[in-house]
Design an enzyme around this catalytic site. Structure first.
Site, PDB file in Angstrom:
ATOM      1  N   HIS A  79      42.072  44.173  38.907  1.00 18.63           N
ATOM      2  CA  HIS A  79      42.577  44.716  37.635  1.00 18.63           C
ATOM      3  C   HIS A  79      44.102  44.721  37.610  1.00 18.63           C
ATOM      4  O   HIS A  79      44.715  44.434  36.576  1.00 18.63           O
ATOM      5  CB  HIS A  79      42.049  46.124  37.401  1.00 18.63           C
ATOM      6  CG  HIS A  79      40.558  46.195  37.340  1.00 18.63           C
ATOM      7  ND1 HIS A  79      39.871  47.390  37.348  1.00 18.63           N
ATOM      8  CD2 HIS A  79      39.609  45.224  37.271  1.00 18.63           C
ATOM      9  CE1 HIS A  79      38.570  47.147  37.285  1.00 18.63           C
ATOM     10  NE2 HIS A  79      38.390  45.842  37.254  1.00 18.63           N
ATOM     11  N   HIS A 237      35.490  42.750  29.793  1.00 17.75           N
ATOM     12  CA  HIS A 237      35.867  43.156  31.146  1.00 17.75           C
ATOM     13  C   HIS A 237      35.610  42.030  32.146  1.00 17.75           C
ATOM     14  O   HIS A 237      36.380  41.857  33.106  1.00 17.75           O
ATOM     15  CB  HIS A 237      35.121  44.412  31.588  1.00 17.75           C
ATOM     16  CG  HIS A 237      35.574  44.880  32.934  1.00 17.75           C
ATOM     17  ND1 HIS A 237      36.732  45.610  33.123  1.00 17.75           N
ATOM     18  CD2 HIS A 237      35.064  44.663  34.179  1.00 17.75           C
ATOM     19  CE1 HIS A 237      36.898  45.827  34.413  1.00 17.75           C
ATOM     20  NE2 HIS A 237      35.901  45.270  35.080  1.00 17.75           N
ATOM     21  N   ASP A 241      38.285  40.520  34.840  1.00 22.04           N
ATOM     22  CA  ASP A 241      38.054  40.254  36.266  1.00 22.04           C
ATOM     23  C   ASP A 241      38.349  38.801  36.618  1.00 22.04           C
ATOM     24  O   ASP A 241      38.938  38.506  37.674  1.00 22.04           O
ATOM     25  CB  ASP A 241      36.606  40.566  36.635  1.00 22.04           C
ATOM     26  CG  ASP A 241      36.337  42.043  36.838  1.00 22.04           C
ATOM     27  OD1 ASP A 241      37.300  42.824  36.974  1.00 22.04           O
ATOM     28  OD2 ASP A 241      35.152  42.425  36.869  1.00 22.04           O
ATOM     29  N   HIS A 264      32.828  38.079  41.135  1.00 21.84           N
ATOM     30  CA  HIS A 264      34.003  37.865  41.978  1.00 21.84           C
ATOM     31  C   HIS A 264      33.826  36.688  42.939  1.00 21.84           C
ATOM     32  O   HIS A 264      34.735  35.871  43.115  1.00 21.84           O
ATOM     33  CB  HIS A 264      34.327  39.141  42.750  1.00 21.84           C
ATOM     34  CG  HIS A 264      34.693  40.286  41.867  1.00 21.84           C
ATOM     35  ND1 HIS A 264      35.816  40.278  41.069  1.00 21.84           N
ATOM     36  CD2 HIS A 264      34.078  41.476  41.630  1.00 21.84           C
ATOM     37  CE1 HIS A 264      35.884  41.407  40.395  1.00 21.84           C
ATOM     38  NE2 HIS A 264      34.836  42.153  40.714  1.00 21.84           N
TER      39      HIS A 264
END
Length: 280
Positions: A79, A237, A241, A264
């Site tokens: 973030h 969001h 990321d 991720h």
């Protein structure tokens, strides 16, 4: 060759908060850095190694992105990195008094506030803006990512959560600029499904998680302080990321990123493929 002036912060700024996964309070400090320093993390509670914000230093991608160098580890950097990348900040020293970056409200909002408080300084040296030589892609199971040559940074993301009627299938596409990130992406908070919470807690995660820093989706509703900030806050969001993870390429670049259900681990895998194909 595209290029722009390098940028850093005008002054040192601080923020104290709790880490979402390990639940420890820490003070975060952002400091100006000289040209060509890059973004470098230090553990202020350790006499440890510098941790460059680069792909070779990624050591864990389970529910967040973690960097390490020697015995020094810093978790949940994405973030903060998204805010720095989208603000075109190239050189900064980041000091953190614990093993995890404070989560703030679960978005990049607090980090954009820190950048505003510090101010941005243009430096003398320039940095090239790289382009892709050819398309690259990464695929595994239900996850797909591709990067195509483009004259701007654009991200198109499809999120599919059939197990959550409230999330369902969401799609957003943005050209990533400082303005679009600030208005459309930075406020969007991390989220989880209600039936995931026990699994995450059993793994020793989300010890600092609460309704002040996350949105929980349960059945056909949400558990949150207030309403969603956007009807499609989850997919936004995910774009946040992705920006943070791809910033670990370590070079400004332009491309059209297309993602379906990425997280991720797959973001970092695509980043490595992008790095191999950037020119100059």
């Amino acid at each position: 060759m595209l290029e722009r002036a390098q940028r850093t912060l005008k002054r040192k700024v601080h923020y104290s908060g709790v880490g979402i996964h390990f639940g420890k309070s820490a003070t975060l400090t952002l400091e100006p850095a000289e040209e060509n320093t890059g973004i470098v993390f230090y553990r202020s509670d350790l006499l440890g190694d510098r941790i460059p914000a680069l792909l070779p230093h990624v050591c864990n991608t389970g529910r967040s992105t973690t960097l390490s160098s020697g015995d020094s580890v810093i978790a949940t950097v994405e973030h903060l990195m998204a805010a720095l990348r989208s603000s075109n900040i190239d050189n900064v020293i980041v000091r953190c008094g614990e093993e995890e970056i404070p989560i703030g409200d679960g978005s990049s909002h607090v980090f954009m506030q820190l950048i505003d408080e510090a101010g941005i300084c243009t430096q003398n040296d320039t940095v090239p803006i790289a382009k892709l030589a050819r398309p690259v892609y990464y695929q595994t199971q239900d996850t797909f990512l591709a990067a195509f040559p483009c004259d701007e940074l654009k991200i198109s993301y499809t999120l599919h959560y059939p197990q959550s009627p409230t999330i369902g299938t969401q799609y957003r596409s943005f050209v990533i600029t400082e303005e679009s990130f600030r208005k459309e992406i930075a406020p969007c908070r991390t989220f989880a499904l209600y039936n995931e919470l026990c699994f995450l807690m059993d793994r020793g995660l989300i010890r600092g998680g609460c309704l002040e820093n996350a949105v929980v989706f349960k059945d056909d509703g949400i558990i949150s302080l207030g309403q969603l900030r956007f009807p499609d806050e989850p997919v936004r969001h995910k774009i946040l990321d992705l920006i943070g993870d791809l910033s670990l390429v370590g070079r400004p670049f332009v491309a059209h990123i297309v993602a379906v259900g990425s997280g991720h681990s797959s973001n970092i895998a695509l980043g490595r493929k992008i790095l191999e194909e950037l020119q100059p």
